[in-house]
Design a protein around this motif. Structure first.
Motif, PDB file in Angstrom:
ATOM      1  N   LEU A   1     -10.103 -13.042  -1.163  1.00 28.22           N
ATOM      2  CA  LEU A   1     -10.974 -12.705  -2.294  1.00 28.22           C
ATOM      3  C   LEU A   1     -12.438 -12.703  -1.866  1.00 28.22           C
ATOM      4  N   ARG A   2     -12.825 -13.666  -1.036  1.00 27.97           N
ATOM      5  CA  ARG A   2     -14.205 -13.678  -0.542  1.00 27.97           C
ATOM      6  C   ARG A   2     -14.470 -12.504   0.386  1.00 27.97           C
ATOM      7  N   GLN A   3     -13.459 -12.102   1.134  1.00 22.62           N
ATOM      8  CA  GLN A   3     -13.625 -10.975   2.053  1.00 22.62           C
ATOM      9  C   GLN A   3     -13.771  -9.665   1.300  1.00 22.62           C
ATOM     10  N   ILE A   4     -13.005  -9.490   0.231  1.00 20.31           N
ATOM     11  CA  ILE A   4     -13.065  -8.252  -0.544  1.00 20.31           C
ATOM     12  C   ILE A   4     -14.352  -8.178  -1.351  1.00 20.31           C
ATOM     13  N   SER A   5     -14.704  -9.271  -1.996  1.00 22.91           N
ATOM     14  CA  SER A   5     -15.901  -9.291  -2.841  1.00 22.91           C
ATOM     15  C   SER A   5     -16.663 -10.591  -2.600  1.00 22.91           C
ATOM     16  N   PRO A   6     -17.557 -10.600  -1.606  1.00 26.40           N
ATOM     17  CA  PRO A   6     -18.281 -11.851  -1.304  1.00 26.40           C
ATOM     18  C   PRO A   6     -19.122 -12.357  -2.469  1.00 26.40           C
ATOM     19  N   ALA A   7     -19.648 -11.448  -3.288  1.00 26.58           N
ATOM     20  CA  ALA A   7     -20.541 -11.869  -4.369  1.00 26.58           C
ATOM     21  C   ALA A   7     -19.775 -12.432  -5.562  1.00 26.58           C
ATOM     22  N   HIS A   8     -18.660 -11.782  -5.904  1.00 25.44           N
ATOM     23  CA  HIS A   8     -17.954 -12.154  -7.130  1.00 25.44           C
ATOM     24  C   HIS A   8     -16.584 -12.774  -6.876  1.00 25.44           C
ATOM     25  N   ARG A   9     -16.077 -12.665  -5.656  1.00 24.26           N
ATOM     26  CA  ARG A   9     -14.779 -13.233  -5.283  1.00 24.26           C
ATOM     27  C   ARG A   9     -13.676 -12.796  -6.247  1.00 24.26           C
ATOM     28  N   GLU A  10     -13.535 -11.506  -6.397  1.00 19.00           N
ATOM     29  CA  GLU A  10     -12.523 -10.940  -7.278  1.00 19.00           C
ATOM     30  C   GLU A  10     -12.017  -9.641  -6.677  1.00 19.00           C
ATOM     31  N   ALA A  11     -10.844  -9.226  -7.132  1.00 21.82           N
ATOM     32  CA  ALA A  11     -10.236  -7.982  -6.649  1.00 21.82           C
ATOM     33  C   ALA A  11      -9.132  -7.597  -7.609  1.00 21.82           C
ATOM     34  N   SER A  12      -8.758  -6.342  -7.547  1.00 20.59           N
ATOM     35  CA  SER A  12      -7.602  -5.911  -8.329  1.00 20.59           C
ATOM     36  C   SER A  12      -6.329  -6.470  -7.705  1.00 20.59           C
ATOM     37  N   ASN A  13      -5.330  -6.630  -8.525  1.00 24.06           N
ATOM     38  CA  ASN A  13      -4.085  -7.228  -8.049  1.00 24.06           C
ATOM     39  C   ASN A  13      -3.443  -6.377  -6.960  1.00 24.06           C
ATOM     40  N   ASP A  14      -3.496  -5.064  -7.105  1.00 18.43           N
ATOM     41  CA  ASP A  14      -2.887  -4.187  -6.106  1.00 18.43           C
ATOM     42  C   ASP A  14      -3.610  -4.275  -4.766  1.00 18.43           C
ATOM     43  N   LEU A  15      -4.947  -4.321  -4.804  1.00 12.57           N
ATOM     44  CA  LEU A  15      -5.705  -4.410  -3.560  1.00 12.57           C
ATOM     45  C   LEU A  15      -5.476  -5.751  -2.882  1.00 12.57           C
ATOM     46  N   LEU A  16      -5.414  -6.816  -3.660  1.00 12.55           N
ATOM     47  CA  LEU A  16      -5.192  -8.144  -3.086  1.00 12.55           C
ATOM     48  C   LEU A  16      -3.801  -8.247  -2.482  1.00 12.55           C
ATOM     49  N   ARG A  17      -2.813  -7.639  -3.133  1.00 15.34           N
ATOM     50  CA  ARG A  17      -1.455  -7.633  -2.571  1.00 15.34           C
ATOM     51  C   ARG A  17      -1.411  -6.864  -1.255  1.00 15.34           C
ATOM     52  N   GLU A  18      -2.110  -5.741  -1.208  1.00 14.20           N
ATOM     53  CA  GLU A  18      -2.149  -4.951   0.025  1.00 14.20           C
ATOM     54  C   GLU A  18      -2.797  -5.738   1.166  1.00 14.20           C
ATOM     55  N   LYS A  19      -3.852  -6.475   0.848  1.00 13.13           N
ATOM     56  CA  LYS A  19      -4.505  -7.290   1.870  1.00 13.13           C
ATOM     57  C   LYS A  19      -3.583  -8.413   2.329  1.00 13.13           C
TER      58      LYS A  19
END
Length: 384
Positions: free
Chosen positions: A297-315
């Motif tokens: 989550l920090r890698q995808i969005s360092p400022a807000h630490r959030e992501a869509s569920n699909d993107l987080l699953r892919e990561k």
């Protein structure tokens, strides 16, 4: 002064000059795309994490245990037979524990689950177990649930445990249905040593003398552990002053402290705590997987630490290629794909093929992350 010569046609740039200008306009190192914009959060009620999860508690425990790991791919997995065998042995050796946080994350009614749990614990169908340690993400690991039938099966299947000792231990489980600890007066010294060696009994002081199992996170130094003990543990406990081995760890003689130490609840020396073997391996998988989810989550969005569920699953899955995906494998053979085989990803190298849904439920139940309905891109995941 002579005038500059005029050419009847424009000078054509060579390919080498164009490539030089292109290289000058491009940065030396390409940075990964970072999502700086926040996901929309209209305040809608987030959907249930797993609508297929049964709500009957014994069935829910079995459902969680059966959906912890993905099946090992038959071919094109990027793993040899030795590694596959190691993965299967690790999975078989894990205790059948389900964290209480995971159960509440998948239950649609916490009140109903609490009532059913109290009824089943009193009936001897389900046992609660104290899981010693704290998660790296800050949440307590807390308590877990185990089906009594699974516990008894582990006792009967323990290699090297004598039949008489196992039967006495099973009888004690039935007699002490809702208790975490028991006296060992009915066992001989050799039987107690046998049960402790196989991991079915443990000392209650081990649950308060350290915040993490030794296999998970060893203290950097005795001074650092003593400095942080007062702010980590409850005031007045032995753990708040560094544990029973604080003086020994600091280089002194701790025999006097060990001889005079007594638990605050007057537990006698022949009192032991019920446990299951390989609980440390389960605890390590749980805490490191949740910590890696926070890292993503920090890698995808360092400022807000959030992501869509699909993107987080892919990561989490590591952008893998399915073994039967002929088109993806053909693109990889031509060098047109950046996807990797499952065995090369962190999910299989360090987390033994743990499913993304299992890790997400663990993180949500422990309070480390929260889910929200974006209204545009489906479910969103945000670190707290």
């Amino acid at each position: 002064m002579p005038k500059a010569a005029k050419f009847p046609f424009p000078i054509r740039k060579t390919a080498s000059s164009r490539s030089v200008e292109a290289r000058k306009s491009q940065p030396l190192f390409s940075k990964p795309a970072i999502h700086s914009d926040r996901l929309p959060d209209p305040g809608l009620t987030p959907p249930v994490l797993d609508p297929d999860a049964p709500q009957h508690l014994p069935s829910l425990i079995k459902y969680i245990l059966q959906n912890t790991f993905d099946d090992v791919p038959d071919r094109s997995a990027g793993m040899g037979s030795e590694r596959i065998s190691e993965i299967l042995r690790f999975r078989d050796g894990l205790p059948p524990i389900v964290s209480l946080a995971h159960v509440f994350a998948l239950s649609q009614s916490a009140t109903q689950t609490e009532r059913e749990m109290a009824r089943l614990v009193a009936a001897g169908t389900v046992r609660k177990i104290v899981i010693p340690g704290r998660g790296k993400s800050g949440g307590l690991v807390g308590e877990g649930l185990v089906l009594v039938d699974d516990w008894i099966a582990r006792v009967k299947g323990a290699a090297g445990l004598t039949h008489e000792t196992g039967e006495k231990y099973i009888a004690l489980l039935h007699a002490k249905r809702g208790e975490f600890s028991t006296t060992t007066s009915s066992f001989t010294t050799d039987e107690v040593r046998e049960l402790v060696t196989h991991g079915f009994l443990t000392s209650p002081t081990s649950l308060s003398s350290s915040s993490q199992p030794s296999s998970l996170l060893a203290p950097k130094s005795a001074a650092s552990s003593l400095a942080t003990a007062g702010s980590t543990f409850t005031t007045g406990t032995l753990a708040a002053i560094g544990g029973s081995n604080a003086i020994t760890a600091s280089g002194g003689s701790g025999s006097t402290l060990l001889a005079s130490a007594r638990p605050s609840n007057n537990i006698s020396y022949n009192t032991m705590t019920f446990s299951l073997p390989n609980t440390g391996a389960y605890l390590k998988l749980q805490t490191t997987a949740r910590a890696h989810l926070h890292f993503l989550l920090r890698q995808i969005s360092p400022a807000h630490r959030e992501a869509s569920n699909d993107l987080l699953r892919e990561k989490w899955n590591g952008n893998t290629i399915a073994p039967g995906d002929a088109a993806a494998n053909a693109k990889k053979a031509r060098g047109e794909s950046s996807a990797v085989l499952p065995g090369r990803t962190k999910r299989w190298r360090e987390f033994w093929g743990t499913r993304y849904e299992w890790v997400l439920a663990e993180a949500v139940g422990s309070g480390g992350v929260e889910c929200f309905d974006t209204g545009a891109v489906g479910l969103g995941v945000r670190a707290r």
